[in-house]
Enzyme design. Sequence first.
Site, PDB file in Angstrom:
ATOM      1  N   HIS A  72       1.116  -0.939   0.239  1.00  0.00           N
ATOM      2  CA  HIS A  72       0.376   0.081  -0.053  1.00  0.00           C
ATOM      3  C   HIS A  72       1.176   1.331   0.297  1.00  0.00           C
ATOM      4  O   HIS A  72       0.526   2.466  -0.586  1.00  0.00           O
ATOM      5  CB  HIS A  72      -0.900  -0.470   1.070  1.00  0.00           C
ATOM      6  CG  HIS A  72      -2.001  -0.710   1.295  1.00  0.00           C
ATOM      7  ND1 HIS A  72      -3.578  -0.654   0.953  1.00  0.00           N
ATOM      8  CD2 HIS A  72      -2.569  -1.955   0.627  1.00  0.00           C
ATOM      9  CE1 HIS A  72      -4.798  -1.050   0.602  1.00  0.00           C
ATOM     10  NE2 HIS A  72      -3.669  -2.254   0.689  1.00  0.00           N
ATOM     11  N   ASP A  80       7.927   5.476  -0.466  1.00  0.00           N
ATOM     12  CA  ASP A  80       8.034   6.824   0.698  1.00  0.00           C
ATOM     13  C   ASP A  80       7.524   6.930   1.708  1.00  0.00           C
ATOM     14  O   ASP A  80       8.357   7.923   2.666  1.00  0.00           O
ATOM     15  CB  ASP A  80       7.864   7.556  -0.613  1.00  0.00           C
ATOM     16  CG  ASP A  80       6.519   8.120  -0.368  1.00  0.00           C
ATOM     17  OD1 ASP A  80       5.863   7.339  -0.069  1.00  0.00           O
ATOM     18  OD2 ASP A  80       6.301   8.854  -0.603  1.00  0.00           O
ATOM     19  N   ASP A 243      -6.613 -17.986   2.251  1.00  0.00           N
ATOM     20  CA  ASP A 243      -6.097 -19.767   1.602  1.00  0.00           C
ATOM     21  C   ASP A 243      -6.644 -19.827   2.361  1.00  0.00           C
ATOM     22  O   ASP A 243      -6.363 -20.192   3.780  1.00  0.00           O
ATOM     23  CB  ASP A 243      -4.431 -19.933   2.227  1.00  0.00           C
ATOM     24  CG  ASP A 243      -4.070 -21.136   1.281  1.00  0.00           C
ATOM     25  OD1 ASP A 243      -4.891 -22.430   1.017  1.00  0.00           O
ATOM     26  OD2 ASP A 243      -3.019 -21.457   0.994  1.00  0.00           O
TER      27      ASP A 243
END
Length: 327
Positions: A72, A80, A243
């Site tokens: 993200h 950054d 999963d």
Amino acid sequence: MRFLQSVFLLLIVHHVVTINATIPSQPGALFLSTSYYQKSCPKLEGIIHQKVNDWVKRDYTLAASIIRLHFHDCAVRGCDASILLNYIGTERTAEASKTLRGFTLIDEIKAEVEKQCPKTVSCADILTAAARDATILVGGPFWEVPFGRKDGRISIAKEADMVPQGHENMTSLINFFDKLGLSFVDLVILSGAHTIGRSSCHAIRDRISNFNGTRKPDPSLNGTYLNSLRKQCRFDTNYVNFDATTPRTFDVAYYQNLGKRMGLLATDQLLYTDGRTRTLVEILAAQPEFFMGQFAVSMVKVGNANVLTGKNRGEVRLNCNYVNRRA
């Protein structure tokens, strides 16, 4: 014919791996180096690994959260540490960021690093290395992290909401990754991080009960899997594993499940139903060594996305939550 197509694509992808392993995908990445802190902060990687290890031992789900937090960050304005800035109107306050976790771990690492190497190591580098170590601790591959990123000073909430949320079409996903300097191969490979981790039931509510406003579930869902999801998701605040078969193991079961119509998010299942990515999914489902090797390459590439480097771009934050005060 399908076998020949698979072999042909595998050869192409192996060629991409060889190239990507040696050439940075972004111009700024040319200034990154695995030896960047060799003299200025030689204990850095040891500090990061120990802290991540301590936290993941207490809560294994945090490993997936750190990997997600890293993505993200890199997906908006590059890697950054803009996702870490903590004040009104930043990416961290966006709707898309509400379920992000791991901020306290990064703060703890930063505090220890500042004791050892004051004003030296960026939060962006710490987050990138923490994602690597989190991957290793749940059975994923090792890769060397090139360092030298600077921390950004800009973080805008509405930009974070452009990060894929699990309902986009394939063309949108490919275009989004392309803007980061990533290919459709990276898209499929990095989606494999869903071999671990969880999603909120809120994120799949429409898919299991009101797909596209039909008041019916997504017809692409495996019936048995759908019933299981309904039982686990009685409340939107519940969580469900990406999963369904080996949720604590970093493996290729995620890809194998897609062939059984057991992708949790619509975008997970889309990797199998869309012809542009299906063959690669089938290869990965049968080639765990290939997945491991390419995952490392793709993580280096995403960690190089639009990085800030050099003396006049970005800064080294003293606290990951806030930009430095200017004199």
